[in-house]
Write an enzyme that holds these catalytic residues in place. Structure first.
Site, PDB file in Angstrom:
ATOM      1  N   SER A 109     165.863   3.266 -34.028  1.00  0.00           N
ATOM      2  CA  SER A 109     164.880   3.646 -33.012  1.00  0.00           C
ATOM      3  C   SER A 109     163.784   2.596 -32.892  1.00  0.00           C
ATOM      4  O   SER A 109     163.331   2.282 -31.783  1.00  0.00           O
ATOM      5  CB  SER A 109     164.274   5.011 -33.344  1.00  0.00           C
ATOM      6  N   LYS A 110     163.360   2.021 -34.015  1.00  0.00           N
ATOM      7  CA  LYS A 110     162.281   1.037 -33.973  1.00  0.00           C
ATOM      8  C   LYS A 110     162.776  -0.312 -33.441  1.00  0.00           C
ATOM      9  O   LYS A 110     162.036  -1.026 -32.755  1.00  0.00           O
ATOM     10  CB  LYS A 110     161.670   0.870 -35.359  1.00  0.00           C
TER      11      LYS A 110
ATOM     12  N   ALA B  75     168.669   6.197 -38.735  1.00  0.00           N
ATOM     13  CA  ALA B  75     168.299   6.336 -37.331  1.00  0.00           C
ATOM     14  C   ALA B  75     166.911   5.762 -37.068  1.00  0.00           C
ATOM     15  O   ALA B  75     166.629   5.260 -35.978  1.00  0.00           O
ATOM     16  CB  ALA B  75     168.346   7.806 -36.918  1.00  0.00           C
ATOM     17  N   TYR B  76     166.035   5.824 -38.058  1.00  0.00           N
ATOM     18  CA  TYR B  76     164.671   5.330 -37.892  1.00  0.00           C
ATOM     19  C   TYR B  76     164.671   3.841 -37.556  1.00  0.00           C
ATOM     20  O   TYR B  76     164.004   3.400 -36.623  1.00  0.00           O
ATOM     21  CB  TYR B  76     163.881   5.586 -39.175  1.00  0.00           C
ATOM     22  N   GLY B  77     165.418   3.060 -38.314  1.00  0.00           N
ATOM     23  CA  GLY B  77     165.482   1.630 -38.045  1.00  0.00           C
ATOM     24  C   GLY B  77     166.044   1.324 -36.673  1.00  0.00           C
ATOM     25  O   GLY B  77     165.565   0.425 -35.972  1.00  0.00           O
TER      26      GLY B  77
END
Length: 259
Positions: free
Chosen positions: A167-168, A163-165
């Site tokens: 979101s960025k 999810a981090y990738g």
């Protein structure tokens, strides 16, 4: 014209107000310090009051103008409350830096809705809401700078992007949309893209010496990043010298992304 006068016209932030989320530690703290030392009045926004007070006291000791706001950016109400409090010290910000983020890394097969929602709330929705709150005012005044801190994972799958990738990557798209909307009115919107930086957000990697060494070997300069490496780029993007730079993703990664 002296060189000092010339450089001041290009890079001085005197008379400007900056708000930096995630500004009590890591890259955000380094950027808050850089903007303050370049002349801006800086509001540091984060969760932990002890770290906030430490950051602001450090700046005040150097003669900088700084204030802090304790905030929970994981909810819409928290973001809206923080946005209003951010204006109480020095007025409406001319510079908005979105550095606050969370980095939860379960594999995609194990990624649940709770982690997804929490990641998107802090990493993407908070910058969107703060942009909606402050961007139009910047445009009306004819000057503004919005700077997002993103990640290598915005461009490539790397060490369980999850999810981090996502979101960025979306945050970089948000910067382009904000640039499209507000750059005709003097508001630039850009992102700074770190490589591997030794900050609290990366403790899961920085605690492994083999991984730290391997990551350094991927750079062209032969070392991993430090928060202070972002000071110059942040001051440039925050000031008048960058008036013709917008919608861009600027890599501050020691060549990590091209190796």
């Amino acid at each position: 014209m002296t060189s000092r006068t010339y450089l001041s016209e290009l890079f001085s932030l005197d008379g400007l107000v900056a708000a930096v989320t995630g500004g009590s530690s890591g890259i955000g703290r380094a950027i808050a310090g850089a903007l303050a030392h370049a002349g801006a009045s800086v509001v540091v926004v984060a969760r932990k009051e002890a770290e906030l007070a430490s950051a602001v006291d450090e700046l005040a000791a150097d003669g900088c103008r700084a204030a802090w706001v304790g905030a929970d950016l994981s909810t819409r109400d928290g973001v809206r409350a923080a946005a209003e409090e951010m204006t109480s010290a020095f007025g409406e910000p001319d510079i908005l830096v979105n550095s606050a983020g969370i980095n939860l890394r379960p594999s995609l097969g194990e990624l649940g809705e709770e982690v997804w929602d929490a990641t998107m709330a802090v990493n993407l929705e908070a910058p969107f809401l703060l942009g909606q709150r402050f961007g139009p005012g910047m445009a009306e005044r004819g000057f503004g700078r919005i700077i997002h801190i993103t990640s290598q994972q915005a461009h490539r799958a790397f060490v369980q992007s999850g999810a981090y990738g996502v979101s960025k990557g979306a945050l970089e798209s948000l910067a382009r949309s904000q640039a499209e909307a507000w750059s005709p009115y003097g508001v630039t919107c850009n992102t700074l893209v770190p490589g591997f930086v030794m900050t609290p957000l990366n403790t899961h990697l920085s605690s492994d010496p083999e991984k730290v060494t391997a990551l350094a070997a991927r750079t062209l300069v032969g070392r991993n990043g430090f928060a202070e490496d972002f000071a110059g780029a942040a001051v440039f993007l925050a000031g008048r010298a960058s008036a013709y730079v917008t919608g861009q993703s600027i890599f501050v990664d020691g060549g990590f992304s091209v190796h």
